[in-house]
Design a protein around this motif. Structure first.
Motif, PDB file in Angstrom:
ATOM      1  N   ASN B 184       0.816  -1.208   0.000  1.00 46.88           N
ATOM      2  CA  ASN B 184       0.000   0.000   0.000  1.00 46.88           C
ATOM      3  C   ASN B 184       0.855   1.265   0.000  1.00 46.88           C
ATOM      4  O   ASN B 184       0.658   2.172  -0.807  1.00 46.88           O
ATOM      5  CB  ASN B 184      -0.940  -0.029   1.210  1.00 46.88           C
ATOM      6  N   SER B 185       1.855   1.297   0.910  1.00 44.93           N
ATOM      7  CA  SER B 185       2.728   2.476   0.959  1.00 44.93           C
ATOM      8  C   SER B 185       3.514   2.627  -0.337  1.00 44.93           C
ATOM      9  O   SER B 185       3.704   3.743  -0.838  1.00 44.93           O
ATOM     10  CB  SER B 185       3.719   2.353   2.118  1.00 44.93           C
ATOM     11  N   LEU B 186       3.983   1.506  -0.864  1.00 45.74           N
ATOM     12  CA  LEU B 186       4.766   1.580  -2.099  1.00 45.74           C
ATOM     13  C   LEU B 186       3.907   2.086  -3.260  1.00 45.74           C
ATOM     14  O   LEU B 186       4.378   2.843  -4.114  1.00 45.74           O
ATOM     15  CB  LEU B 186       5.387   0.221  -2.420  1.00 45.74           C
ATOM     16  N   GLN B 187       2.638   1.679  -3.287  1.00 47.39           N
ATOM     17  CA  GLN B 187       1.749   2.166  -4.351  1.00 47.39           C
ATOM     18  C   GLN B 187       1.478   3.660  -4.199  1.00 47.39           C
ATOM     19  O   GLN B 187       1.395   4.387  -5.189  1.00 47.39           O
ATOM     20  CB  GLN B 187       0.441   1.366  -4.354  1.00 47.39           C
ATOM     21  N   ILE B 188       1.391   4.104  -2.946  1.00 43.32           N
ATOM     22  CA  ILE B 188       1.203   5.546  -2.714  1.00 43.32           C
ATOM     23  C   ILE B 188       2.441   6.312  -3.222  1.00 43.32           C
ATOM     24  O   ILE B 188       2.320   7.355  -3.877  1.00 43.32           O
ATOM     25  CB  ILE B 188       0.939   5.827  -1.217  1.00 43.32           C
ATOM     26  N   ILE B 189       3.623   5.780  -2.921  1.00 43.81           N
ATOM     27  CA  ILE B 189       4.862   6.418  -3.404  1.00 43.81           C
ATOM     28  C   ILE B 189       4.853   6.502  -4.929  1.00 43.81           C
ATOM     29  O   ILE B 189       5.146   7.552  -5.518  1.00 43.81           O
ATOM     30  CB  ILE B 189       6.110   5.642  -2.911  1.00 43.81           C
ATOM     31  N   LEU B 190       4.509   5.394  -5.580  1.00 42.61           N
ATOM     32  CA  LEU B 190       4.490   5.371  -7.051  1.00 42.61           C
ATOM     33  C   LEU B 190       3.512   6.419  -7.591  1.00 42.61           C
ATOM     34  O   LEU B 190       3.846   7.195  -8.505  1.00 42.61           O
ATOM     35  CB  LEU B 190       4.093   3.986  -7.553  1.00 42.61           C
ATOM     36  N   GLU B 191       2.312   6.425  -7.038  1.00 41.15           N
ATOM     37  CA  GLU B 191       1.290   7.377  -7.514  1.00 41.15           C
ATOM     38  C   GLU B 191       1.759   8.810  -7.313  1.00 41.15           C
ATOM     39  O   GLU B 191       1.612   9.660  -8.184  1.00 41.15           O
ATOM     40  CB  GLU B 191      -0.018   7.163  -6.745  1.00 41.15           C
ATOM     41  N   ASP B 192       2.317   9.058  -6.136  1.00 44.01           N
ATOM     42  CA  ASP B 192       2.702  10.426  -5.782  1.00 44.01           C
ATOM     43  C   ASP B 192       3.851  10.935  -6.648  1.00 44.01           C
ATOM     44  O   ASP B 192       3.797  12.028  -7.199  1.00 44.01           O
ATOM     45  CB  ASP B 192       3.092  10.461  -4.302  1.00 44.01           C
ATOM     46  N   LEU B 193       4.906  10.104  -6.790  1.00 42.81           N
ATOM     47  CA  LEU B 193       6.096  10.575  -7.515  1.00 42.81           C
ATOM     48  C   LEU B 193       5.867  10.619  -9.022  1.00 42.81           C
ATOM     49  O   LEU B 193       6.526  11.370  -9.738  1.00 42.81           O
ATOM     50  CB  LEU B 193       7.306   9.694  -7.201  1.00 42.81           C
ATOM     51  N   LYS B 194       4.951   9.790  -9.506  1.00 46.53           N
ATOM     52  CA  LYS B 194       4.750   9.698 -10.951  1.00 46.53           C
ATOM     53  C   LYS B 194       3.518  10.465 -11.416  1.00 46.53           C
ATOM     54  O   LYS B 194       3.218  10.462 -12.613  1.00 46.53           O
ATOM     55  CB  LYS B 194       4.624   8.219 -11.359  1.00 46.53           C
ATOM     56  N   ASN B 195       2.831  11.089 -10.485  1.00 44.47           N
ATOM     57  CA  ASN B 195       1.567  11.744 -10.805  1.00 44.47           C
ATOM     58  C   ASN B 195       1.652  12.666 -12.027  1.00 44.47           C
ATOM     59  O   ASN B 195       0.924  12.494 -13.003  1.00 44.47           O
ATOM     60  CB  ASN B 195       1.083  12.520  -9.569  1.00 44.47           C
ATOM     61  N   ASP B 196       2.561  13.638 -11.973  1.00 44.60           N
ATOM     62  CA  ASP B 196       2.706  14.552 -13.119  1.00 44.60           C
ATOM     63  C   ASP B 196       3.964  14.235 -13.910  1.00 44.60           C
ATOM     64  O   ASP B 196       4.407  15.052 -14.720  1.00 44.60           O
ATOM     65  CB  ASP B 196       2.814  16.008 -12.615  1.00 44.60           C
ATOM     66  N   PRO B 198       5.256  10.729 -15.217  1.00 46.06           N
ATOM     67  CA  PRO B 198       5.151   9.257 -15.275  1.00 46.06           C
ATOM     68  C   PRO B 198       6.476   8.544 -15.524  1.00 46.06           C
ATOM     69  O   PRO B 198       6.614   7.372 -15.160  1.00 46.06           O
ATOM     70  CB  PRO B 198       4.181   9.015 -16.442  1.00 46.06           C
ATOM     71  N   ASP B 199       7.449   9.236 -16.109  1.00 41.64           N
ATOM     72  CA  ASP B 199       8.730   8.570 -16.391  1.00 41.64           C
ATOM     73  C   ASP B 199       9.731   8.692 -15.234  1.00 41.64           C
ATOM     74  O   ASP B 199      10.858   8.203 -15.333  1.00 41.64           O
ATOM     75  CB  ASP B 199       9.365   9.152 -17.664  1.00 41.64           C
ATOM     76  N   TYR B 200       9.347   9.354 -14.154  1.00 41.16           N
ATOM     77  CA  TYR B 200      10.286   9.498 -13.024  1.00 41.16           C
ATOM     78  C   TYR B 200      10.631   8.109 -12.469  1.00 41.16           C
ATOM     79  O   TYR B 200       9.735   7.339 -12.111  1.00 41.16           O
ATOM     80  CB  TYR B 200       9.663  10.367 -11.923  1.00 41.16           C
ATOM     81  N   PRO B 201      11.918   7.766 -12.397  1.00 35.22           N
ATOM     82  CA  PRO B 201      12.281   6.396 -12.008  1.00 35.22           C
ATOM     83  C   PRO B 201      12.096   6.124 -10.511  1.00 35.22           C
ATOM     84  O   PRO B 201      12.624   6.851  -9.681  1.00 35.22           O
ATOM     85  CB  PRO B 201      13.774   6.301 -12.362  1.00 35.22           C
ATOM     86  N   VAL B 202      11.327   5.097 -10.237  1.00 38.35           N
ATOM     87  CA  VAL B 202      11.145   4.626  -8.864  1.00 38.35           C
ATOM     88  C   VAL B 202      11.506   3.135  -8.862  1.00 38.35           C
ATOM     89  O   VAL B 202      10.962   2.359  -9.653  1.00 38.35           O
ATOM     90  CB  VAL B 202       9.700   4.853  -8.357  1.00 38.35           C
ATOM     91  N   ILE B 203      12.453   2.784  -8.017  1.00 36.13           N
ATOM     92  CA  ILE B 203      13.081   1.462  -8.075  1.00 36.13           C
ATOM     93  C   ILE B 203      12.983   0.806  -6.702  1.00 36.13           C
ATOM     94  O   ILE B 203      13.211   1.479  -5.688  1.00 36.13           O
ATOM     95  CB  ILE B 203      14.570   1.638  -8.495  1.00 36.13           C
ATOM     96  N   VAL B 204      12.645  -0.474  -6.658  1.00 33.13           N
ATOM     97  CA  VAL B 204      12.693  -1.196  -5.374  1.00 33.13           C
ATOM     98  C   VAL B 204      14.141  -1.552  -5.079  1.00 33.13           C
ATOM     99  O   VAL B 204      14.824  -2.143  -5.902  1.00 33.13           O
ATOM    100  CB  VAL B 204      11.825  -2.474  -5.407  1.00 33.13           C
ATOM    101  N   LEU B 220       3.566  -3.895  -9.844  1.00 36.16           N
ATOM    102  CA  LEU B 220       3.032  -2.720  -9.143  1.00 36.16           C
ATOM    103  C   LEU B 220       3.330  -1.434  -9.911  1.00 36.16           C
ATOM    104  O   LEU B 220       2.667  -0.417  -9.715  1.00 36.16           O
ATOM    105  CB  LEU B 220       3.648  -2.611  -7.743  1.00 36.16           C
ATOM    106  N   GLY B 221       4.337  -1.487 -10.781  1.00 37.60           N
ATOM    107  CA  GLY B 221       4.653  -0.296 -11.581  1.00 37.60           C
ATOM    108  C   GLY B 221       6.017   0.293 -11.302  1.00 37.60           C
ATOM    109  O   GLY B 221       6.334   1.384 -11.791  1.00 37.60           O
ATOM    110  N   PHE B 222       6.848  -0.424 -10.524  1.00 36.95           N
ATOM    111  CA  PHE B 222       8.218   0.063 -10.341  1.00 36.95           C
ATOM    112  C   PHE B 222       8.961  -0.031 -11.664  1.00 36.95           C
ATOM    113  O   PHE B 222       8.682  -0.879 -12.500  1.00 36.95           O
ATOM    114  CB  PHE B 222       8.927  -0.749  -9.243  1.00 36.95           C
ATOM    115  N   ASP B 223       9.924   0.858 -11.826  1.00 38.07           N
ATOM    116  CA  ASP B 223      10.683   0.897 -13.083  1.00 38.07           C
ATOM    117  C   ASP B 223      11.807  -0.119 -13.101  1.00 38.07           C
ATOM    118  O   ASP B 223      12.313  -0.462 -14.171  1.00 38.07           O
ATOM    119  CB  ASP B 223      11.254   2.300 -13.276  1.00 38.07           C
ATOM    120  N   GLY B 224      12.226  -0.544 -11.928  1.00 41.43           N
ATOM    121  CA  GLY B 224      13.319  -1.503 -11.860  1.00 41.43           C
ATOM    122  C   GLY B 224      13.466  -2.033 -10.445  1.00 41.43           C
ATOM    123  O   GLY B 224      12.773  -1.588  -9.530  1.00 41.43           O
TER     124      GLY B 224
END
Lengths: 73, 282
Positions: B184-196, B198-204, B220-224
């Protein structure tokens, strides 16, 4: 070893070391067999770029960190 | 099958800062039984980028064994890290020394760093305040900063705002193998950082135990995914490295393919009409 040069005390990676006055960083690295690719040198917590190693003279009390790359995550 | 993956990868660039990677897996280089095993695992993983640590050179061992002899530095992008640093100042010094080494090697990884500023040696959780501070200092010094962080969405946002090139939340504690603990928290991070953006890299970064964890992260939508222990300490690191490669590819394709919505009740896959009947209906 019994030359007349003055000796300086420095610290390299946490260990005390005595070197001749006038020693350059390049000479220090050679003496320690560290003059190869893949290292970086910091003196007194400031990076000393490799292009300075030939003319930077070691000073009494210098604190060296000599680092390399190792496996890590 | 290979062709499908290749064509997908070509259209699906993984861009981090000014680097374009042909694999979405970033591998750590620690904890292997031998450099040779590490080399083989890197090859099997198909990764384009490995992270390495900066440590004091040994004073009393001139055997000359060096990790660089086992890394194909011409074809691998090296990502120096600040692992083991507990304050911003030390992390910045460590990053600068890593950059100096990579400049000497003429490796393009000289302009970036994986920032890790730890707060505690037992959990290896990041110190959020020192991490933000170090990010600001390194960005000002021209680094592209990839930040290891916790699963806290507010800190993730702070790091992006501080100029981080990528934000890398942990799935679970480093080396724990617990996988993705807080989706849940990771999905919130993805939504928040990629909101405006979408190509901003978020990696586990950290916590992965096996290939399904990697697939879940990618779905979940992580880039890597960045991982080390799950491969290096596996019974067979080379097999596990390949499994991680396939896990990343499967998860990414599933993400792009778009999963179905979850439903409470069944939905038949075969047509309702045309089902044969009994001669004597009940």
């Amino acid at each position: 070893m019994s030359d007349n040069k003055n000796k300086l005390e420095i610290t390299v990676n946490g260990e005390p070391l005595v070197v001749d006055e006038g020693t350059t960083v390049t000479q220090l690295l050679a003496r320690m067999q560290m003059n190869r690719r893949g290292i970086a040198v910091e003196i007194n917590q400031q990076l000393e770029p490799r292009e300075n190693h030939d003319h930077r003279i070691v000073e009494h009390g210098d604190w060296f960190e000599i680092v390399t790359l190792v496996g890590g995550g | 099958m290979d062709n499908v993956l290749v064509s997908c990868e070509q259209a699906d660039e993984f861009k981090v800062g000014n680097h374009v990677l042909h694999s979405r897996l970033i591998l750590g280089t620690g904890k292997y039984d031998s450099f040779e095993e590490m080399r083989q695992a890197i090859e099997a993983s198909g990764t384009a980028c490995v992270t390495i640590a900066v440590r004091r050179e040994r004073l009393h061992d001139s055997s000359g064994r060096n990790i660089l002899d086992y890394l194909d530095a011409d074809n691998l992008l090296l990502l120096p890290n600040t692992a083991g640093c507990y304050d911003a100042e030390t992390a910045v010094r460590c990053a600068r020394m890593g950059r100096e080494i990579l400049r000497g090697l003429e490796n393009p990884g000289a302009n970036w760093v994986k920032l890790e500023v730890l707060g505690d040696s037992r959990t290896l959780l990041p110190d959020p305040i020192e991490t933000v501070k170090a990010t600001e200092l390194l960005v000002n010094d021209g680094f592209q900063v990839l930040c290891y962080t916790s699963d806290d969405p507010i800190i993730a946002r702070r790091l992006k705002n501080a100029g981080a090139t990528a934000v890398m939340p942990a799935g679970s504690p480093i080396g724990s193998g617990l996988g993705i603990l807080n989706q849940n928290s990771l999905q919130i991070i993805l939504e928040d950082l990629k909101n405006d953006d979408p190509d901003y890299p978020v990696i586990v970064d950290a916590g992965v135990g096996t290939a399904s964890d990697v697939a879940i992260a990618m779905e979940l939508g992580f880039d890597g995914v960045l991982l080390n222990t799950a491969v290096a300490r596996a019974k067979n690191p080379i097999k596990m490295a390949e499994a991680m490669k396939l896990g990343v590819e499967a998860g990414r394709l599933a993400r792009l393919g778009g999963r179905i919505n979850k439903a409470k009740y069944a939905s038949a896959s075969s047509p309702d009409v045309g089902v044969i009947t009994s001669r004597d209906p009940k």
